[in-house]
Write a protein that holds these residues in place. Structure first.
Motif, PDB file in Angstrom:
ATOM      1  N   PHE A 105      67.036  78.777  55.686  1.00  0.00           N
ATOM      2  CA  PHE A 105      66.631  79.970  56.419  1.00  0.00           C
ATOM      3  C   PHE A 105      65.203  79.841  56.933  1.00  0.00           C
ATOM      4  CE2 PHE A 105      70.069  81.621  53.827  1.00  0.00           C
ATOM      5  CZ  PHE A 105      70.743  82.415  54.736  1.00  0.00           C
ATOM      6  N   HIS A 163      62.367  83.950  41.272  1.00  0.00           N
ATOM      7  CA  HIS A 163      62.281  83.992  39.814  1.00  0.00           C
ATOM      8  C   HIS A 163      62.698  82.669  39.183  1.00  0.00           C
ATOM      9  CE1 HIS A 163      66.288  85.032  41.126  1.00  0.00           C
ATOM     10  NE2 HIS A 163      66.754  84.692  39.930  1.00  0.00           N
ATOM     11  N   PHE A 200      78.712  84.174  57.238  1.00  0.00           N
ATOM     12  CA  PHE A 200      78.100  85.471  56.934  1.00  0.00           C
ATOM     13  C   PHE A 200      78.570  86.544  57.898  1.00  0.00           C
ATOM     14  CE2 PHE A 200      74.484  82.534  55.667  1.00  0.00           C
ATOM     15  CZ  PHE A 200      75.001  82.360  54.396  1.00  0.00           C
ATOM     16  N   GLU A 216      72.855  85.300  50.737  1.00  0.00           N
ATOM     17  CA  GLU A 216      73.485  84.355  51.655  1.00  0.00           C
ATOM     18  C   GLU A 216      73.174  82.925  51.235  1.00  0.00           C
ATOM     19  OE1 GLU A 216      73.416  87.350  55.502  1.00  0.00           O
ATOM     20  OE2 GLU A 216      72.108  85.614  55.483  1.00  0.00           O
ATOM     21  N   ALA A 217      71.921  82.696  50.827  1.00  0.00           N
ATOM     22  CA  ALA A 217      71.553  81.352  50.385  1.00  0.00           C
ATOM     23  C   ALA A 217      72.417  80.946  49.191  1.00  0.00           C
ATOM     24  CB  ALA A 217      70.072  81.315  50.015  1.00  0.00           C
ATOM     25  N   ALA A 218      72.579  81.870  48.235  1.00  0.00           N
ATOM     26  CA  ALA A 218      73.387  81.550  47.047  1.00  0.00           C
ATOM     27  C   ALA A 218      74.843  81.281  47.447  1.00  0.00           C
ATOM     28  CB  ALA A 218      73.321  82.702  46.052  1.00  0.00           C
ATOM     29  N   HIS A 219      75.375  82.082  48.378  1.00  0.00           N
ATOM     30  CA  HIS A 219      76.752  81.845  48.823  1.00  0.00           C
ATOM     31  C   HIS A 219      76.884  80.469  49.468  1.00  0.00           C
ATOM     32  CE1 HIS A 219      77.982  85.710  47.667  1.00  0.00           C
ATOM     33  NE2 HIS A 219      77.529  86.387  48.692  1.00  0.00           N
ATOM     34  N   SER A 220      75.900  80.131  50.310  1.00  0.00           N
ATOM     35  CA  SER A 220      76.005  78.855  51.022  1.00  0.00           C
ATOM     36  C   SER A 220      75.845  77.686  50.050  1.00  0.00           C
ATOM     37  CB  SER A 220      74.954  78.769  52.123  1.00  0.00           C
ATOM     38  OG  SER A 220      73.701  78.439  51.579  1.00  0.00           O
ATOM     39  N   LEU A 221      75.293  77.954  48.863  1.00  0.00           N
ATOM     40  CA  LEU A 221      75.194  76.893  47.854  1.00  0.00           C
ATOM     41  C   LEU A 221      76.433  76.874  46.965  1.00  0.00           C
ATOM     42  CD1 LEU A 221      71.454  77.354  46.858  1.00  0.00           C
ATOM     43  CD2 LEU A 221      72.427  75.595  48.324  1.00  0.00           C
ATOM     44  N   GLY A 222      77.424  77.663  47.327  1.00  0.00           N
ATOM     45  CA  GLY A 222      78.698  77.593  46.622  1.00  0.00           C
ATOM     46  C   GLY A 222      78.894  78.637  45.545  1.00  0.00           C
ATOM     47  N   HIS A 223      78.015  79.646  45.453  1.00  0.00           N
ATOM     48  CA  HIS A 223      78.159  80.655  44.401  1.00  0.00           C
ATOM     49  C   HIS A 223      78.909  81.878  44.928  1.00  0.00           C
ATOM     50  CE1 HIS A 223      75.535  78.873  41.278  1.00  0.00           C
ATOM     51  NE2 HIS A 223      75.064  78.230  42.319  1.00  0.00           N
ATOM     52  N   GLY A 224      79.880  82.336  44.161  1.00  0.00           N
ATOM     53  CA  GLY A 224      80.654  83.516  44.534  1.00  0.00           C
ATOM     54  C   GLY A 224      79.891  84.781  44.227  1.00  0.00           C
ATOM     55  N   VAL A 241      71.053  85.627  40.755  1.00  0.00           N
ATOM     56  CA  VAL A 241      70.086  85.817  41.842  1.00  0.00           C
ATOM     57  C   VAL A 241      69.655  87.275  41.971  1.00  0.00           C
ATOM     58  CG1 VAL A 241      69.710  85.590  44.320  1.00  0.00           C
ATOM     59  CG2 VAL A 241      70.978  83.830  43.091  1.00  0.00           C
ATOM     60  N   PHE A 291      70.333  75.039  40.923  1.00  0.00           N
ATOM     61  CA  PHE A 291      71.270  76.132  41.202  1.00  0.00           C
ATOM     62  C   PHE A 291      72.321  75.715  42.232  1.00  0.00           C
ATOM     63  CE2 PHE A 291      72.371  80.259  43.186  1.00  0.00           C
ATOM     64  CZ  PHE A 291      72.738  80.946  42.052  1.00  0.00           C
ATOM     65  N   ASN A 306      69.109  87.542  52.627  1.00  0.00           N
ATOM     66  CA  ASN A 306      69.437  86.131  52.725  1.00  0.00           C
ATOM     67  C   ASN A 306      69.300  85.401  51.390  1.00  0.00           C
ATOM     68  OD1 ASN A 306      66.714  85.719  52.564  1.00  0.00           O
ATOM     69  ND2 ASN A 306      66.486  84.914  54.625  1.00  0.00           N
ATOM     70  N   MET A 307      68.788  86.095  50.356  1.00  0.00           N
ATOM     71  CA  MET A 307      68.872  85.533  49.002  1.00  0.00           C
ATOM     72  C   MET A 307      70.345  85.351  48.623  1.00  0.00           C
ATOM     73  SD  MET A 307      66.021  85.171  47.377  1.00  0.00           S
ATOM     74  CE  MET A 307      64.554  85.150  48.335  1.00  0.00           C
ATOM     75  N   PHE A 355      64.624  81.293  45.579  1.00  0.00           N
ATOM     76  CA  PHE A 355      64.751  82.354  44.579  1.00  0.00           C
ATOM     77  C   PHE A 355      63.429  82.475  43.834  1.00  0.00           C
ATOM     78  CE2 PHE A 355      69.102  80.445  44.851  1.00  0.00           C
ATOM     79  CZ  PHE A 355      69.579  81.405  45.736  1.00  0.00           C
ATOM     80  N   ARG A 401      65.547  90.287  49.793  1.00  0.00           N
ATOM     81  CA  ARG A 401      66.107  90.138  51.137  1.00  0.00           C
ATOM     82  C   ARG A 401      67.545  89.676  51.056  1.00  0.00           C
ATOM     83  NH1 ARG A 401      61.756  87.961  55.063  1.00  0.00           N
ATOM     84  NH2 ARG A 401      63.577  88.437  56.297  1.00  0.00           N
ATOM     85  N   ILE A 407      78.994  74.512  53.561  1.00  0.00           N
ATOM     86  CA  ILE A 407      78.072  74.403  54.681  1.00  0.00           C
ATOM     87  C   ILE A 407      76.728  74.921  54.194  1.00  0.00           C
ATOM     88  CG2 ILE A 407      77.503  75.294  56.969  1.00  0.00           C
ATOM     89  CD1 ILE A 407      80.480  75.421  57.559  1.00  0.00           C
ATOM     90  N   ALA A 436      73.422  70.617  47.294  1.00  0.00           N
ATOM     91  CA  ALA A 436      74.789  71.120  47.211  1.00  0.00           C
ATOM     92  C   ALA A 436      75.766  70.161  47.877  1.00  0.00           C
ATOM     93  CB  ALA A 436      74.876  72.504  47.864  1.00  0.00           C
ATOM     94  N   PRO A 463      81.800  82.216  52.537  1.00  0.00           N
ATOM     95  CA  PRO A 463      80.726  81.231  52.677  1.00  0.00           C
ATOM     96  C   PRO A 463      80.689  80.234  51.512  1.00  0.00           C
ATOM     97  CG  PRO A 463      79.888  83.420  53.102  1.00  0.00           C
ATOM     98  CD  PRO A 463      81.317  83.590  52.707  1.00  0.00           C
ATOM     99  N   GLN A 464      80.940  80.754  50.290  1.00  0.00           N
ATOM    100  CA  GLN A 464      80.753  79.877  49.133  1.00  0.00           C
ATOM    101  C   GLN A 464      81.789  78.774  49.037  1.00  0.00           C
ATOM    102  OE1 GLN A 464      81.094  83.169  49.073  1.00  0.00           O
ATOM    103  NE2 GLN A 464      82.444  83.903  47.448  1.00  0.00           N
ATOM    104  N   ARG A 481      76.641  73.199  41.591  1.00  0.00           N
ATOM    105  CA  ARG A 481      77.779  73.719  40.820  1.00  0.00           C
ATOM    106  C   ARG A 481      78.790  72.646  40.480  1.00  0.00           C
ATOM    107  NH1 ARG A 481      78.962  79.195  40.682  1.00  0.00           N
ATOM    108  NH2 ARG A 481      81.187  78.772  40.694  1.00  0.00           N
TER     109      ARG A 481
END
Lengths: 359, 536
Positions: A104, A112, A75, B441-449, B457, A121, B438-439, A110, B436, A100, A171, A95-96, A124
């Protein structure tokens, strides 16, 4: 509260890592500055993390530990230095692509999505049809399989934390980062959760870096503790080594109460205000040593001699004393079977070796 | 309500992501720059056209006595409206928040409804009331002089705009910590002193904000001023442009009007510097409502007067022309088609404004920097700039660089989107502030571009903000008059244009069905937005 079901741990799909002793993560010379006029937020930080190891980065707020974590996650971009994951630099990867995972402080679920969707989610790498069932398995591991349809705002803090953990693990990351993950739990829950999460990671062989300002958490959770101060990583070692042999006065004081004594060293013995004390490592000349309060024994002293009890804090299993001798203050912790009153005269007897500090 | 939504709370603004110095991705930066550029380019062409004049003519244009007259007329109109709206909104807000008056919910709704009656419809109602053939004369035989000129314009604009001030004051009064006033009381201060020394200073920022919104509206208004035949800048620009065809003078008048608007914006930012944040960590407590007692006999007639004028009058006039003396049925038959023409241009404008606002909101919330702030400010240009000035600038721009756009629907839609971009920006930015960082950031760290993260998200979290933004712009454009008047393709008559031209030709009955359509549509949308806001 439910307990973690360790037996239900889904096995990570990747083959277990090769047995070479090469570290999983290797960091060197990492520095970061947010704005040009600011001092370095992280300065020349380097350490290695072995496969399946848990490392805690410990320090006061603003010491750069979270920034270090965010650079590993991708980040933030370091100003200099390198981060190697399995021997390859990951600095150019977003990051994606790093694989890693991060949990937090506020869990960042998420809002929703249902719990099941949150976990799904993360998958992937799996075809869509397989995700819900697999998400259930991960939720089962943290004891929340029945709540897969619930929304995050319907959960307690402890449950949210478990979901965040399950989502991160789902993940199948190579490394998990925890950013103060227990600080939002109340004290009673924190300790038991910590223990269960550690067992979970150990059972799955997960490599973990934890960031915390709570020394008790770092000492009990991690295999290695790195203490950070003002952007620098001062000492990395096993928890008991960091506690018993702090490198600097800052480390000694941050990990608990201590007596910092100016001493005149001559080999393995130094002269201090408390008389001769065994020191390690052997050295000579003017030094500063740290002596933990539980390493001091108290004994009733003849009148007018020794130290005076100034303050006393009875803590059940033991008792914490603040003592004064020749205008200098000392602290001691003794088992509570023998108690002294405020104003009593006692003698202070060092029981263990004191540690010579670098500064 | 739309305007209070634009002001993000300071606390929310402070929650900025830690990565301040991160590089902005191109898919956010480029559209944002495009928006900022789109706001500045027309102004450039306005200046270009203005300086086409030779020095002699220029001298002649700038030193006319008429300019000074227009300036004085415009300023005194703004001053009159500010005073009048304050006299209406402040007591009303006080009554609704601070006293034990009954029917508070109803009073609040009545205080917002006038927003559904645009200035030119309000002017229509006032014109229809007085005069020889006025509704009052027809119904009672009492003959009122025709309402027009300064008085008419002030009245029409005040009756339409006071809800902006009312909503601002109501929110501030309701949020005021009751402990402040009680501690002043315990220090020995009386009610009057407390109001002057404690309450009023706390109301000052919302008074200023409301006054600024109202002043900008008055400077930009064209319909009410033109129908009342009051010689303010916007009216002069219009007659200069359409009648005399002296476009250089029209451009200069636009620049002068722009300067007036800009100085008000700067004045406002200079004055609102005082710190009125709550100090200490105690819990804010609402104030106990004051008992009205005998004051009630003053309060009720006052409310009757305000709402009689702002809600009752337009209802009466429209009711008269629709029911008692209706025009030919063929006029009613034309309403749906006209409505669809209005909507057919307003909907694409609303979508475009939201599409513009999204990258700008993202840039200012997630990548804060001086440049980002400048880009955000530029988005407000379209809102603060008087609509006639913007429309004229767009005319010059299209004639100069893209003549094929002149007199097309595209130009109207784009201009509307620019004028209302700030309205769409408010709710979208607020929604983003509540998500926020980090929503992501969380998605990125889970592999989402970036794309997948936005789709799954961020967008679901922004959906309501985006819809609110689209709705605000849509409602605004449905009522919009000056820009439409200058830019709509020939024959593309909207509801607003129909009401305006019929009224100015004295065909009050023939204007009624179209005015009613605007009022009904606007009331429904104001109600819709209010309930949405309540749920948030």
């Amino acid at each position: 509260m439910t307990t973690l079901n360790l037996n239900a741990t889904p096995q990570p799909q990747q083959a277990s890592a090769t047995q070479r002793p090469a570290p999983l993560l290797s960091i060197s010379g990492l520095s970061k500055r947010y704005r040009r006029q600011d001092p370095l937020a992280v300065e020349n930080v380097g350490f290695d993390l072995g496969n399946g190891e848990i490392l805690a980065l410990l320090g006061p707020s603003g010491c750069g530990k979270s920034t270090t974590l965010r650079m590993i996650a991708g980040f933030e971009h370091p100003e200099s230095g390198d981060i190697l994951l399995r021997g390859k630099s990951i600095l150019d990867q977003p990051p994606q692509q790093r694989r890693i995972g991060i949990v937090f402080q506020d869990y960042a679920l998420f809002p929703h999505m249902s719990l099941g969707q949150n976990v799904a989610f993360a998958m992937r790498h799996l075809p869509k049809a397989k995700r819900p069932a697999r998400a259930r398995e991960w939720l089962d591991m943290v004891g929340l399989a029945d709540l897969a349809e619930r929304m995050p705002d319907e959960l307690s803090g402890g449950q949210q934390q478990r979901v965040a953990l399950a989502r991160t693990l789902a993940a199948e990351p190579q490394l998990v980062l925890l950013d103060e993950p227990f600080s939002n739990l109340d004290a009673a829950l924190r300790e038991s959760t910590r223990k269960e999460v550690r067992q979970l990671f150990k059972a799955a062989g997960t490599s973990v870096i934890l960031v915390t300002h709570d020394q008790a958490e770092a000492l009990s959770f991690a295999d290695q503790v790195g203490v950070m101060h003002a952007g620098k990583l001062i000492q990395v070692d096993r928890p008991e080594r960091v506690y018993q042999h702090p490198a600097t006065a800052f480390v000694a004081e941050f990990l608990g109460h201590t007596n910092l004594l100016d001493a005149n060293a001559d080999g393995e013995i130094a002269q201090t205000a408390l008389g001769p004390v065994a020191i390690t490592p052997a050295t000579s000349g003017q030094v500063r040593v740290s002596l933990r309060p539980e390493h001091l024994a108290l004994a009733t002293a003849p009148d007018g001699q020794g130290a005076t009890v100034v303050e006393r804090e009875f803590r059940g299993h033991d008792c914490f004393y603040l003592l004064e001798q020749h205008g200098q203050r000392f602290c001691a912790i003794t088992p509570s079977h023998t108690l002294w009153q405020i104003g009593e005269q006692v003698s202070l007897e060092p029981q263990r070796t004191a540690t010579v500090l670098q500064y | 309500m739309s305007h209070s939504a634009e002001l993000a709370s300071p606390a929310a603004r402070r929650a900025l992501p830690r990565g301040r110095a991160r590089r902005v991705p191109l898919h956010i930066l480029l559209p944002s720059l495009l928006v900022a550029g789109a706001m500045l380019v027309p102004l450039f062409y306005l200046g270009l056209r203005a300086f086409e004049a030779d020095p002699q003519t220029l001298n002649n244009l700038l030193l006319r006595q008429r300019n000074l007259d227009l300036l004085l007329n415009t300023l005194s109109l703004a001053a009159g409206v500010v005073v009048m709206t304050t006299l209406m909104a402040l007591p009303l807000a006080w009554l609704v928040v601070r006293t034990d008056i009954r029917f508070k919910r109803l009073l609040t709704i009545l205080g917002v409804i006038p927003l559904a009656v645009p200035g030119y419809v309000m002017a229509y109602a006032l014109i229809g009331l007085g005069g020889n053939y006025g509704v009052l004369a027809q119904l009672t035989g009492v003959q009122l002089p025709r309402i027009e000129g300064y008085f008419g314009a002030t009245l029409a604009l005040s009756l339409y705009t006071f809800p902006y001030l009312f909503l601002n004051l109501r929110a501030t009064l309701a949020g005021l910590d009751g402990n402040l006033e009680e501690s002043a009381r315990s220090l020995g201060y009386g009610s009057r002193e407390i109001f002057l020394k404690i309450t009023l200073p706390h109301l000052a920022p919302s008074l200023m904000a409301g006054w600024l919104v109202i002043t900008l509206y008055v400077l930009g208004d064209f319909g009410a001023v033109a129908l009342m035949r009051y010689e303010a800048f916007s009216y002069a620009i219009y007659t200069q442009y359409s009648g005399a065809f002296d476009r250089i003078y029209a451009a200069w008048l636009s620049i002068m009007l722009l300067a007036v608007a800009a100085s008000f914006v700067m004045l406002d930012s200079l004055v609102v510097k005082r710190r009125l944040a709550r100090v200490g960590t105690g819990v804010a407590r609402p104030v106990k409502p004051m008992r009205l007692g005998r004051l009630r006999w003053l309060a009720y007639p006052y409310l009757l007067l305000i709402f009689g004028a702002s809600v009752g009058l337009p209802t009466l006039i429209l009711g008269y022309w629709l029911v008692l003396a209706p025009p030919d049925l063929s006029f009613f038959a034309r309403v749906p088609g006209t409505f669809l023409r209005s909507a057919g241009a307003a909907l694409p404008a609303a979508l475009l404004a939201a599409a513009f606002a999204l990258p700008v909101a993202y840039l200012t919330v997630r990548y804060r920097s001086t440049a980002a702030t400048l880009i955000e400010r530029s988005a407000y240009i379209g809102y603060a700039i008087p609509p006639l000035t913007l429309a004229l600038a767009m005319v010059f721009f299209s004639l100069h660089t893209a003549p094929f756009l002149y007199q097309t629907l595209t130009l109207l839609v784009v201009t509307w989107a620019m004028a209302s971009l700030a309205l769409a920006l408010g709710p979208i930015r607020n929604a983003l502030l509540q998500t926020r960082p980090n929503m992501e950031e969380a998605a990125h760290s889970l592999g989402h571009g970036p794309f997948s993260t936005f789709l799954w998200v961020i967008f679901p979290r922004l959906r309501r903000g985006i819809l609110a933004g689209i709705a605000l712009v849509f409602v605004l454009c449905m009522k919009e008059l000056p820009i439409t008047f200058l830019l709509a393709p020939t024959g593309y008559t909207t509801l607003a244009v129909t009401v305006f031209t019929r009224t100015s030709e004295g065909m009050l009955a023939e204007a009624a069905p179209f005015a009613a359509a605007i009022v009904v549509f606007s009331s429904l949308s104001v109600g819709f937005l209010l309930t949405k806001e309540g749920k948030r």
